[in-house]
Design a protein around this motif. Structure first.
Motif, PDB file in Angstrom:
ATOM      1  N   GLY A  58     -14.482 -14.788   2.554  1.00 55.70           N
ATOM      2  CA  GLY A  58     -14.796 -13.611   3.039  1.00 55.70           C
ATOM      3  C   GLY A  58     -14.982 -12.319   2.039  1.00 55.70           C
ATOM      4  O   GLY A  58     -14.952 -12.711   0.530  1.00 55.70           O
ATOM      5  N   MET A  59     -15.704 -11.428   2.247  1.00 54.20           N
ATOM      6  CA  MET A  59     -16.408 -10.366   1.431  1.00 54.20           C
ATOM      7  C   MET A  59     -15.565  -9.008   1.411  1.00 54.20           C
ATOM      8  O   MET A  59     -16.351  -8.028   0.963  1.00 54.20           O
ATOM      9  CB  MET A  59     -17.885 -10.370   1.551  1.00 54.20           C
ATOM     10  N   GLU A  60     -14.570  -8.994   2.198  1.00 55.01           N
ATOM     11  CA  GLU A  60     -13.964  -7.843   2.621  1.00 55.01           C
ATOM     12  C   GLU A  60     -12.542  -7.599   2.407  1.00 55.01           C
ATOM     13  O   GLU A  60     -11.793  -6.900   2.899  1.00 55.01           O
ATOM     14  CB  GLU A  60     -14.499  -7.152   3.919  1.00 55.01           C
ATOM     15  N   GLY A  61     -12.024  -8.594   1.616  1.00 55.91           N
ATOM     16  CA  GLY A  61     -10.612  -8.533   1.253  1.00 55.91           C
ATOM     17  C   GLY A  61      -9.700  -9.028   2.790  1.00 55.91           C
ATOM     18  O   GLY A  61      -8.501  -8.786   2.588  1.00 55.91           O
ATOM     19  N   GLY A  62     -10.354  -9.780   3.643  1.00 59.09           N
ATOM     20  CA  GLY A  62      -9.707 -10.114   4.893  1.00 59.09           C
ATOM     21  C   GLY A  62      -8.499 -10.864   4.687  1.00 59.09           C
ATOM     22  O   GLY A  62      -7.563 -11.050   5.622  1.00 59.09           O
ATOM     23  N   CYS A  63      -8.240 -11.608   3.882  1.00 57.07           N
ATOM     24  CA  CYS A  63      -7.299 -12.498   3.379  1.00 57.07           C
ATOM     25  C   CYS A  63      -6.204 -12.210   2.600  1.00 57.07           C
ATOM     26  O   CYS A  63      -4.893 -12.793   2.240  1.00 57.07           O
ATOM     27  CB  CYS A  63      -7.739 -13.714   2.758  1.00 57.07           C
ATOM     28  N   VAL A  64      -6.383 -10.964   2.126  1.00 63.05           N
ATOM     29  CA  VAL A  64      -5.262 -10.250   1.255  1.00 63.05           C
ATOM     30  C   VAL A  64      -3.903 -10.195   1.859  1.00 63.05           C
ATOM     31  O   VAL A  64      -4.040  -9.431   3.042  1.00 63.05           O
ATOM     32  CB  VAL A  64      -5.979  -9.100   0.560  1.00 63.05           C
ATOM     33  N   CYS A  65      -3.132 -10.537   1.391  1.00 62.47           N
ATOM     34  CA  CYS A  65      -1.647 -10.396   2.184  1.00 62.47           C
ATOM     35  C   CYS A  65      -0.951  -9.021   1.779  1.00 62.47           C
ATOM     36  O   CYS A  65       0.111  -9.177   0.641  1.00 62.47           O
ATOM     37  CB  CYS A  65      -0.910 -11.472   1.908  1.00 62.47           C
ATOM     38  N   THR A  66      -1.319  -7.999   2.430  1.00 61.42           N
ATOM     39  CA  THR A  66      -1.029  -6.489   1.962  1.00 61.42           C
ATOM     40  C   THR A  66       0.902  -6.532   1.918  1.00 61.42           C
ATOM     41  O   THR A  66       1.438  -5.734   1.113  1.00 61.42           O
ATOM     42  CB  THR A  66      -1.471  -5.522   2.832  1.00 61.42           C
TER      43      THR A  66
ATOM     44  N   GLN B 224      -3.300  -9.981  -3.238  1.00 65.83           N
ATOM     45  CA  GLN B 224      -2.186  -9.706  -2.813  1.00 65.83           C
ATOM     46  C   GLN B 224      -1.519 -10.747  -2.131  1.00 65.83           C
ATOM     47  O   GLN B 224      -1.987 -11.305  -1.142  1.00 65.83           O
ATOM     48  CB  GLN B 224      -1.834  -8.409  -2.054  1.00 65.83           C
ATOM     49  N   ILE B 225      -0.421 -11.468  -2.907  1.00 68.57           N
ATOM     50  CA  ILE B 225      -0.250 -12.838  -2.571  1.00 68.57           C
ATOM     51  C   ILE B 225       1.028 -13.004  -1.268  1.00 68.57           C
ATOM     52  O   ILE B 225       1.893 -12.113  -1.369  1.00 68.57           O
ATOM     53  CB  ILE B 225      -0.007 -13.758  -3.613  1.00 68.57           C
ATOM     54  N   PRO B 226       0.823 -13.910  -0.518  1.00 73.44           N
ATOM     55  CA  PRO B 226       1.901 -14.176   0.527  1.00 73.44           C
ATOM     56  C   PRO B 226       3.134 -14.900  -0.065  1.00 73.44           C
ATOM     57  O   PRO B 226       3.148 -15.294  -1.325  1.00 73.44           O
ATOM     58  CB  PRO B 226       1.309 -15.095   1.561  1.00 73.44           C
ATOM     59  N   ASP B 227       4.255 -14.757   0.660  1.00 69.99           N
ATOM     60  CA  ASP B 227       5.470 -15.463   0.143  1.00 69.99           C
ATOM     61  C   ASP B 227       5.453 -16.908   0.513  1.00 69.99           C
ATOM     62  O   ASP B 227       5.916 -17.464  -0.278  1.00 69.99           O
ATOM     63  CB  ASP B 227       6.791 -14.692   0.799  1.00 69.99           C
TER      64      ASP B 227
ATOM     65  N   SER C 193      -0.789  -8.078  -6.845  1.00 68.72           N
ATOM     66  CA  SER C 193       0.323  -7.582  -6.547  1.00 68.72           C
ATOM     67  C   SER C 193       1.478  -8.239  -5.967  1.00 68.72           C
ATOM     68  O   SER C 193       1.285  -9.000  -4.998  1.00 68.72           O
ATOM     69  CB  SER C 193       0.295  -6.268  -5.951  1.00 68.72           C
ATOM     70  N   LYS C 194       2.479  -8.079  -6.422  1.00 64.47           N
ATOM     71  CA  LYS C 194       3.849  -8.428  -5.389  1.00 64.47           C
ATOM     72  C   LYS C 194       4.063  -7.628  -4.331  1.00 64.47           C
ATOM     73  O   LYS C 194       4.558  -6.582  -4.524  1.00 64.47           O
ATOM     74  CB  LYS C 194       5.104  -8.788  -6.349  1.00 64.47           C
ATOM     75  N   THR C 195       4.195  -8.232  -3.234  1.00 68.97           N
ATOM     76  CA  THR C 195       4.010  -7.200  -2.164  1.00 68.97           C
ATOM     77  C   THR C 195       5.361  -7.438  -1.259  1.00 68.97           C
ATOM     78  O   THR C 195       5.821  -6.804  -0.200  1.00 68.97           O
ATOM     79  CB  THR C 195       2.883  -7.336  -1.218  1.00 68.97           C
ATOM     80  N   SER C 196       6.108  -8.727  -1.444  1.00 71.48           N
ATOM     81  CA  SER C 196       6.967  -9.136  -0.427  1.00 71.48           C
ATOM     82  C   SER C 196       8.342  -7.956  -0.402  1.00 71.48           C
ATOM     83  O   SER C 196       8.669  -7.583  -1.371  1.00 71.48           O
ATOM     84  CB  SER C 196       7.689 -10.340  -0.787  1.00 71.48           C
TER      85      SER C 196
END
Ligand SMILES: Cc1cc2c(cc1C)N(C[C@H](O)[C@H](O)[C@H](O)COP(=O)(O)OP(=O)(O)OC[C@H]1O[C@@H](n3cnc4c(N)ncnc43)[C@H](O)[C@@H]1O)c1[nH]c(=O)[nH]c(=O)c1N2
Ligand SMILES: CCCCC(=O)C(=O)O
Ligand SMILES: [Mn+2]
Length: 492
Positions: A132-140, A96-99, A50-53
């Protein structure tokens, strides 16, 4: 139904594999290791993102220029491939990716990055090795992913104090390689070769927890950069004593905080001597209940836990092996294979650490992904928790693999499912929820080691109680008043 398990007295761990449509014995497990899927080779279901920016181009350009002044042009990236790699971990959670991704080289740079982000009210997500196994790095919220892997120094190695201070780019295997010549090691071992600071951030553990504990028991001090750029040392700069009663335990506030309270820029860890002799064994049980009961008997039979794990002199190891072997044989174990040589033990434990990839290899497919639960219950409740879970899987005819850090009361159910199938996705959601509900009813926890991340935060109030969660929220607000540090994780 037949189960196989592998067990090592060194690690006090049992792997159960459940026979459904998939390959079901340990040899097959080893064979499927040949089809090993490496970290970062995501199932294509997770390649979509997803683009979240919420940036417009002008703000993004200003942010990029300001961060570039801090870390220098080679250490910043807006390339889509780099951003994609930093917007997810090894879990089923959607990327969900960072900018922007930045790669600071030292603590001062991390602090300056935090100051820029706070000034511009941009979210920051620490990135270790992305296992990680719980989405910790996902950039919401898009924002900045701060990849700390280029800070890879071993700063202070105090051999006489069994202590070492490592930066976030040092992984557990790299540290153990460094220490090996001195006969020392750091035993906390999640399956992946994760960064030690990331392991502190998730309060990780692994196969050795029965004897050595988890990250909580093995971190002596942390250097942390707070969201406003302040640099603190949780136990005081340079301190690495075995114990301390001074003040509040800030170290354990940050252990398990999953990047929501600050960046861990170094961790001072407790080291151990490598034991003289270790023995591992693999054997099979026909029923999971018998296997769990046998492990419980080993824990309860009066042999001290340290010795159950077969650490010690050759003679002691032989005696312990014989006691444990008898208990297991009485409980119906068969097909014992003992492994004392280093290469054979390494082979067995490599297979154990790579089990997740072996499981993934049993159901290849563009939309197949895994979801692994990691509840932990009091040991006395483990047999009930596992047998009830087994029944759930049977009732729903859903392929699920049960494996466990049984000595800790911690077990995983790994589901492989087709993300394109609404039915499978819903069923896996329902069953994993049941597993957590059951664990909570048995006074257990929703997560023994993978962390709260996205997936478990809905259970936090039930587990910790509303007043405790309210206090957690106040602590979060105090340390991160603008809510910029890894938003959307841990707290409901
Ligand atoms: C095959 C396999 C097997 C296992 C596991 C994974 C895989 C792929 N894991 C899970 C994983 O390895 C474990 O959670 C690690 O501690 C994650 O470390 P990373 O460096 O990869 O953190 P990763 O980069 O994935 O980040 C995880 C979280 O920590 C935060 N973070 C990372 N570095 C940080 C830092 N320096 N400062 C602040 N926050 C930071 C991130 O923001 C994120 O929220 C596991 N785990 C376990 O406990 N027991 C196990 O048995 C296993 N087994
Ligand atoms: C397959 C379960 C997830 C990884 C893990 O935690 C382990 O292998 O112990
Ligand atoms: Mn595990």
């Amino acid at each position: 139904m037949r189960f196989s398990f592998s067990w090592s007295t060194r690690h006090q761990q049992v792997i159960f594999k459940q026979r459904f449509n998939f390959s079901s014995n340990f040899n097959n497990l080893n064979r499927s290791l040949n089809a090993h899927i490496k970290p970062f080779s995501l199932p294509s279901s997770q390649r979509s993102f997803s683009k979240t920016s919420s940036f417009n181009n002008i703000d993004l350009q200003i942010l990029k220029e300001r961060l570039c002044e801090v870390v220098g042009p080679p250490n910043i990236s807006t390339a889509e491939s780099t951003r994609l790699q930093h917007g997810k971990d090894e879990s089923h959670h959607r990327a969900q990716i960072p900018d922007i991704v930045v790669f600071p080289s030292n603590t001062q740079e991390v602090s300056e990055v935090a100051k820029v982000c706070t000034d511009m009210k941009v979210t920051m997500v620490p990135f270790g090795t992305g296992t990680g196994m719980e989405g910790g790095c996902v950039c919401t919220h898009g924002g900045v992913s701060v990849d700390l892997s280029r800070m890879a120094e071993i700063r202070e190695y105090q051999q006489a104090d069994f202590s070492v201070c490592v930066e976030p780019g040092v992984t557990r295997l790299a540290l153990n390689e460094y220490l090996r010549g001195d006969g020392l090691w750091f035993p906390v071992d999640p399956g992946a070769d994760a960064s030690l600071c990331g392991m502190a951030a998730t309060s990780a553990s692994g196969t050795n927890a029965v004897r050595y504990g988890t990250m909580r028991e093995n971190v002596r001090n942390l250097e942390v950069v707070l969201s406003d750029g302040t640099i603190i040392h949780t136990a005081g700069q340079g301190r690495h004593t075995v114990k301390s009663s001074a003040g509040y335990n800030l170290t354990n506030l940050f252990v398990g905080s999953e990047g929501t309270l600050g960046f861990i820029t170094s961790a001072t860890l407790k080291l151990y001597g490598i034991p003289d002799t270790m023995t591992s064994a693999v054997c099979q049980f026909d029923e999971v209940e018998r296997a769990v009961t046998a492990v419980l008997h080993v824990l309860q039979c009066g042999v001290a836990v340290a010795r159950i794990e077969f650490h010690g002199s050759e003679k002691q190891t032989e005696e312990d092996a014989s006691v444990v072997g008898d208990i297991f044989a009485d409980a119906g174990a068969s097909g014992f294979q003992w492994a004392s040589s280093l290469s054979e033990r390494n082979r067995l434990w490599k297979a154990r650490h790579d089990t997740l990839y072996a499981i993934l290899a049993t159901r290849p497919g563009p939309q197949i992904t895994q979801l692994s639960t990691d509840v932990c219950v009091p040991i006395s409740q483990l047999t009930k928790a596992i047998t009830d879970t087994e029944k759930d899987l049977e009732d729903h005819k859903l392929p699920g693999y049960i494996l466990g850090h049984v000595g800790d009361g911690n077990y995983h159910v790994t589901f492989l499912y087709d993300t394109g199938s609404e039915t499978e996705t819903q069923l896996v959601g329902k069953l994993s929820e049941r597993i957590v509900e059951r664990a909570l009813e048995l006074n257990g926890t929703c997560t023994g080691e993978h962390g709260t991340g996205f997936g478990k935060k809905k259970y936090l109030v039930r587990e910790a109680g509303p007043d405790s969660v309210s206090l957690m929220k106040q602590i979060k607000h105090l340390l991160d008043p603008h809510g910029l540090m890894n938003p959307g994780k841990v707290l409901p």
